[in-house]
Each structure stands twice: as structure tokens, then as C-alpha cells.
Scaffold this motif. Structure first.
Motif, mmCIF file in Angstrom:
data_model
loop_
_atom_site.group_PDB
_atom_site.id
_atom_site.type_symbol
_atom_site.label_atom_id
_atom_site.label_comp_id
_atom_site.label_asym_id
_atom_site.label_seq_id
_atom_site.Cartn_x
_atom_site.Cartn_y
_atom_site.Cartn_z
ATOM 1 N N ALA A 17 39.733 30.937 44.547
ATOM 2 C CA ALA A 17 39.454 31.130 45.967
ATOM 3 C C ALA A 17 40.066 32.419 46.500
ATOM 4 O O ALA A 17 39.523 33.031 47.432
ATOM 5 N N GLU A 18 41.167 32.846 45.907
ATOM 6 C CA GLU A 18 41.860 34.045 46.379
ATOM 7 C C GLU A 18 41.415 35.315 45.671
ATOM 8 O O GLU A 18 41.947 36.400 45.947
ATOM 9 N N GLY A 19 40.436 35.205 44.766
ATOM 10 C CA GLY A 19 39.939 36.383 44.069
ATOM 11 C C GLY A 19 40.947 36.984 43.115
ATOM 12 O O GLY A 19 41.069 38.209 43.010
ATOM 13 N N LYS A 20 41.654 36.133 42.383
ATOM 14 C CA LYS A 20 42.667 36.600 41.447
ATOM 15 C C LYS A 20 42.304 36.237 40.012
ATOM 16 O O LYS A 20 41.663 35.226 39.759
ATOM 17 N N TYR A 21 42.744 37.087 39.089
ATOM 18 C CA TYR A 21 42.620 36.745 37.670
ATOM 19 C C TYR A 21 43.515 35.555 37.377
ATOM 20 O O TYR A 21 44.612 35.425 37.929
ATOM 21 N N GLN A 22 43.061 34.698 36.467
ATOM 22 C CA GLN A 22 43.796 33.475 36.197
ATOM 23 C C GLN A 22 44.183 33.335 34.727
ATOM 24 O O GLN A 22 45.337 33.117 34.396
ATOM 25 N N GLY A 23 43.222 33.449 33.832
ATOM 26 C CA GLY A 23 43.532 33.356 32.412
ATOM 27 C C GLY A 23 44.204 32.052 32.057
ATOM 28 O O GLY A 23 43.768 30.978 32.457
ATOM 29 N N GLN A 24 45.321 32.132 31.338
ATOM 30 C CA GLN A 24 46.018 30.934 30.894
ATOM 31 C C GLN A 24 47.148 30.526 31.834
ATOM 32 O O GLN A 24 47.824 29.533 31.589
ATOM 33 N N ALA A 25 47.342 31.292 32.905
ATOM 34 C CA ALA A 25 48.237 30.843 33.977
ATOM 35 C C ALA A 25 47.474 29.822 34.802
ATOM 36 O O ALA A 25 46.266 29.648 34.642
ATOM 37 N N ASP A 26 48.168 29.138 35.706
ATOM 38 C CA ASP A 26 47.484 28.092 36.456
ATOM 39 C C ASP A 26 47.962 28.067 37.900
ATOM 40 O O ASP A 26 49.156 28.190 38.168
ATOM 41 N N SER A 27 47.013 27.922 38.810
ATOM 42 C CA SER A 27 47.339 27.912 40.237
ATOM 43 C C SER A 27 47.043 26.573 40.894
ATOM 44 O O SER A 27 47.292 26.402 42.086
#
Length: 210
Positions: A17-27
Motif C-alpha cells: 500500500a505504501e509503494g515500497k519494495y518488500q522482498g523477504q522482509a515483512d510489513s
């Protein structure tokens, strides 16, 4: 032997939703993402048969799988090979920030070069581990088994590319699947049955995990 695999992308995550890269991290999932997961669970319950459930080990995927598992009493096997591509130091940064900081790398990726974004994985490396996971999954079940796999946008794109026999990595020809959409394929031999099928008509398209 042929296994039918229904690949479900996770619900909307905060960094989606925030337009960020995510990859193997988690939000974590947003409220909308949790609602998408609940609706996907209802859709999946319309399948006439499910022999097994498998999911990535990342929290946003396991939280997406939870409503379906709770409703059906199924247990999911966790396979870390189904994780999203590792984007290294880009995780948690906005697309705009990375584009400003590393314009040459972003431009090269947009041209189709398979680089280690942020020092992480290449798409070819990710496809190799995802395909190995699906091959093992098919080999572990009887002919014509049906399996639900909860995963991420990148691995789903790469699995579809493999099913279409596109040269590795092959993902550039395929758009990112929406949050909680279902992509169906057969494995052994591989074939694509449906891509980015909505599980609810009101579910908005989610941006890719990148």
C-alpha cells in the motif's frame, strides 16, 4: 503424474500500500489485505477437492492462509523455497527512493536485465528454487492431486513462466498477479490453466512485491 496447483498470492501488505519494495522482509497485512484473505478463503472452499496446502514461511503469506485453514481444518506444510525474491537493501524503501538513488540499476532491470537488486537474488535464482519446490510437491502426491499453495507475486510469475516454458527467468512477459488472486497450473508435465483469477470482484489490484 500430473498435479493441479492453485497458487494464491498473499493479501495486501502495508508496504504494498505504501509503494515500497518488500522482498523477504515483512510489513504485515493491511485491513484490506485481511479482508481479501477472508474472501479468498470462501472462494477456495468452492473447490471440489484439495489434497494438501503448502505456503511460504513469511508472515504475510501465513496470515493470508489462516482464514482458509481455520475454515477447513487443513494444515499447511511450510516451504521457505516459496519465499518472495530477496531484494536485499531495497526492502522497505519506496520505489521512488530507489529510482533516485540507483537510476542505472532500475533502468537496467526495466530493460530486462536480471540483476541482484539491493544485493539480493536474481529472478533466475528465484525461479530455480520455486520450480524445485513445485517439482517436489508434485512428486510427493498421487496422480491428479490438487494442491493449494499460498505464495508471493514474484514466485507466482516465475512459476507461470516455467509452466509456459519461457526461457528463464521469463517473468518480464507476465504482469504481477493481484493480491489474493489465484493462478492455476498443472505440474508434471507443466501447463498454465489460469492466471490472476480474482477471488472477489471487489478486490482491488495490488502492486507487485517487486
Amino acid at each position: 503424474m500430473t498435479t493441479t496447483i492453485h497458487l494464491v498470492r498473499h493479501g495486501e501488505a502495508v508496504w504494498n500500500a505504501e509503494g515500497k519494495y518488500q522482498g523477504q522482509a515483512d510489513s504485515g497485512l493491511t485491513a484490506a489485505g485481511r479482508e481479501q484473505a477472508a474472501r479468498a478463503a470462501l472462494w477456495l472452499q468452492t473447490l471440489p477437492r484439495v489434497d494438501a496446502v503448502v505456503c511460504s514461511d513469511l508472515p504475510r503469506v501465513r496470515d493470508t492462509a489462516a482464514p482458509y485453514l481455520d475454515a477447513t481444518g487443513q494444515e499447511a506444510r511450510v516451504d521457505p523455497r516459496l519465499r518472495e525474491i530477496d531484494v536485499g537493501s531495497w526492502a522497505g524503501r519506496t520505489f521512488e527512493d530507489v529510482a533516485r538513488a540507483e537510476p542505472d540499476v532500475v533502468a537496467a532491470v526495466a530493460r530486462g536485465e536480471d540483476l541482484r537488486r539491493g544485493g539480493g537474488e536474481t529472478f533466475a535464482e528465484t525461479r530455480h528454487r520455486v520450480v524445485a519446490a513445485l517439482e517436489d510437491l508434485a512428486a510427493a502426491h498421487e496422480d491428479r492431486a490438487v494442491v493449494v499453495v499460498f505464495a508471493h507475486g514474484g514466485p507466482i510469475r516465475l512459476a507461470a513462466a516455467a509452466a509456459l516454458a519461457l526461457p528463464s527467468p521469463g517473468h518480464h512477459r507476465i504482469g504481477s498477479p493481484d493480491n489474493c488472486s489465484v493462478t492455476s497450473l498443472t505440474w508434471g508435465p507443466a501447463g498454465l490453466l489460469a492466471y490472476n483469477r480474482p477471488t472477489d470482484l471487489t478486490t482491488a489490484a495490488g502492486c507487485g512485491d517487486r
